[in-house]
Write an enzyme that holds these catalytic residues in place. Structure first.
Site, short mmCIF file in Angstrom:
data_model
loop_
_atom_site.label_atom_id
_atom_site.label_comp_id
_atom_site.label_asym_id
_atom_site.label_seq_id
_atom_site.Cartn_x
_atom_site.Cartn_y
_atom_site.Cartn_z
N SER A 209 0.83 -1.08 0.06
CA SER A 209 0.21 0.03 -0.02
C SER A 209 0.76 1.31 -0.21
O SER A 209 1.66 1.42 -1.07
CB SER A 209 -0.95 0.16 1.06
OG SER A 209 -2.03 0.88 1.21
N ASP A 305 -9.29 -3.58 -6.00
CA ASP A 305 -8.35 -3.29 -4.76
C ASP A 305 -9.45 -2.40 -3.92
O ASP A 305 -9.79 -1.42 -4.42
CB ASP A 305 -7.42 -2.38 -5.40
CG ASP A 305 -6.42 -1.86 -4.17
OD1 ASP A 305 -7.06 -1.82 -3.13
OD2 ASP A 305 -5.23 -1.57 -4.38
N HIS A 372 -6.55 -6.21 -0.77
CA HIS A 372 -5.81 -4.93 -0.79
C HIS A 372 -4.32 -5.48 -0.67
O HIS A 372 -3.80 -5.91 -1.86
CB HIS A 372 -6.04 -4.03 0.29
CG HIS A 372 -5.34 -2.59 0.15
ND1 HIS A 372 -5.26 -2.13 -1.07
CD2 HIS A 372 -4.65 -2.08 1.01
CE1 HIS A 372 -4.38 -0.90 -0.94
NE2 HIS A 372 -4.17 -0.69 0.42
#
Ligand code: NAG
Ligand code: NAG
Ligand code: NAG
Ligand code: NAG
Length: 428
Positions: A209, A305, A372
């Site tokens: 991320s 996502d 994610h």
């Protein structure tokens, strides 16, 4: 525990302002880990051990604070020392290094950074002192076949701008904040270099991320620090954030990035060619960064996502009547027109990737999961029931690419074609 934390994450997203919503990813990610543990039959009996969800198998690794940091001003948002967790390599992996940068959104205002500085994402005073090393950080060959015996480092994220802030003096607006991400990156590198990384034979810089974005920003710098003869590459997990319009037609992520870059003085850490040619905050988007990175890069990203859907495609402000609320909690709740919008988002992602995908040394793994970060959990990185594309786990594709065994450009068919996906469900 998992449920109350999860509800809190959702409440934040519903009630919070945009910057809160984006900060909430850390909590969503924590919940994500817990849910996966909970859903996984093999570990459901021990998931409730909060400090170590599957303690029977997962190693807990101690936090080391960077003692060299204070003198050089490399501090977290609140002025505390940054840190990392280190596990020494062994056997044939003892001269190889794997770094993983933690994720957790960004802060774009004095307000949101002030809130962040009283959490683990802004201060080492709030960090867990021991964290589980699983997935790409696991020491078990069965869970992490390529990298299990390497030196492994988890770099903690406490600056709020992907280890790239550069403000000379703390902002005084009645409040004290430090934007020193770039200095933290440099201090961590110096410490690891003197701990043996200077003699690395192979090295992989990775992150999830906001940590995936940090990986892309610092990839070439990482490469030049290591010996010329070493094999060095970078892996960004769920870090391919798109510069897309939201459902109301606004460029929410673009404005958000602009605020982060300006507040924290990120431009100095970005590619100079790029910054000279366009608005610096555009150079904070992976699509632009990747045009300049020379070191081989692998991108792992779900096409659906959930973080990007919740914060880039359908942020709360763009959906005042909350038509998207249930769809954002679970892809199973989306109606046909929402699914169409998600497919369009996937198309935009593939389009944004097309130039990168052509590069000979690049790797991609774009699965069609509502997910994610997928590299730091056994259940998504490499296990008998983890997601596969063309029958490969993420770990297998990354291994093929890192060791130049086969090309690894895996793109999944569209949702809901892949039965091996873990699709997140934040709702009931
Ligand atoms: C939780 O894990 C720790 C570390 O492995 C262990 O010492 C402790 O007994 C566990 N607690 C429970 C309630 O299982
Ligand atoms: C879209 O952007 C405009 C201009 O910045 C702003 O006035 C408006 O409130 C935004 N709309 C939404 C739904 O966020
Ligand atoms: C899906 O939901 C949205 C928002 O509630 C609505 O506007 C749209 O008409 C729905 N589409 C279908 C195909 O049901
Ligand atoms: C998929 O991979 C598994 C394990 O790597 C292997 O046992 C299996 O035969 C493969 N299946 C197909 C259809 O290739």
């Amino acid at each position: 525990m998992a449920n109350s934390r999860l509800r809190e994450a959702i409440r934040w997203r519903r009630w919070g302002k945009r910057d809160w919503a984006i900060a909430a990813v850390a909590f969503a990610t924590v919940s994500f880990a817990l849910i996966l543990q909970f859903d996984s039959p093999s570990s459901s009996s021990s998931w409730s051990n909060q400090s170590s969800p599957n303690s029977a198998e997962t190693l807990l690794v101690d936090l080391t604070l960077l003692s060299n940091a204070k003198d050089r001003g490399a501090v977290c948002l609140d002025g505390s020392l940054p840190g990392y967790h280190f596990q020494k390599g062994f056997g044939s992996g003892s001269s190889n290094w794997l770094l993983h940068i933690e994720g957790g959104g960004w802060c774009n205002t004095i307000e949101s950074c002030s809130k962040r500085k009283i959490t683990a994402l802004g201060s080492s005073n709030f960090m867990d002192h021991r964290v589980p090393f699983s997935g790409i950080l696991s020491h078990k060959a069965s869970e992490n076949p390529e990298f299990f015996n390497w030196n492994k480092v988890k770099i903690r994220y406490c600056d709020g701008a992907s280890l790239s802030g550069n403000r000379g003096s703390e902002v005084q607006d009645g409040r004290k904040l430090f934007f020193r991400g770039q200095l933290i990156w440099e201090a961590v590198m110096d410490e690891l270099m003197s701990a043996g990384m200077a003699n690395a034979k192979q090295a992989l810089l990775s992150g999830c991320s906001a940590g995936g974005l940090a990986t892309l920003i610092h990839c070439d710098d990482f490469r030049v620090k290591l010996p010329k003869a070493s094999n060095v590459k970078c892996l960004a997990d769920a870090g391919f954030f798109l510069d897309e319009k939201d459902i109301s037609g606004n460029y929410t992520m673009r404005s958000f990035n602009h605020e982060v870059v300006n507040l924290q003085g990120v431009a100095q850490s970005l590619n100079k060619d790029c910054v000279s040619r366009m608005e610096p905050s555009q150079c904070f988007f992976p699509q632009e960064i990747l045009k300049h990175v020379q070191t081989p890069v692998f991108l792992v990203n779900p096409a659906y996502d959930f973080w990007q859907i919740q914060n880039i495609l359908a942020p709360v402000a763009s959906d005042p009547r909350q038509y998207w609320r249930n769809c954002k909690l679970s892809i199973k709740n989306c109606n046909q027109s929402q699914i169409d919008a998600l497919h369009e988002f996937r198309n935009s992602m593939l389009k944004a990737l097309s130039e990168f995908q052509q590069k000979e040394d690049s790797g991609i793994y774009i699965n069609s999961c509502f997910s994610h970060c997928q590299t730091w959990m056994a259940s998504t990185w490499h296990s008998s029931n983890s997601p596969r594309v063309n029958n490969k786990t993420i770990a297998e594709a990354v291994g093929d690419w890192f060791f130049s065994r086969k090309t690894a450009k895996e793109v999944d068919c569209t949702y809901p074609c892949n039965p091996t996906c873990y699709n997140m469900n934040f709702g009931s």
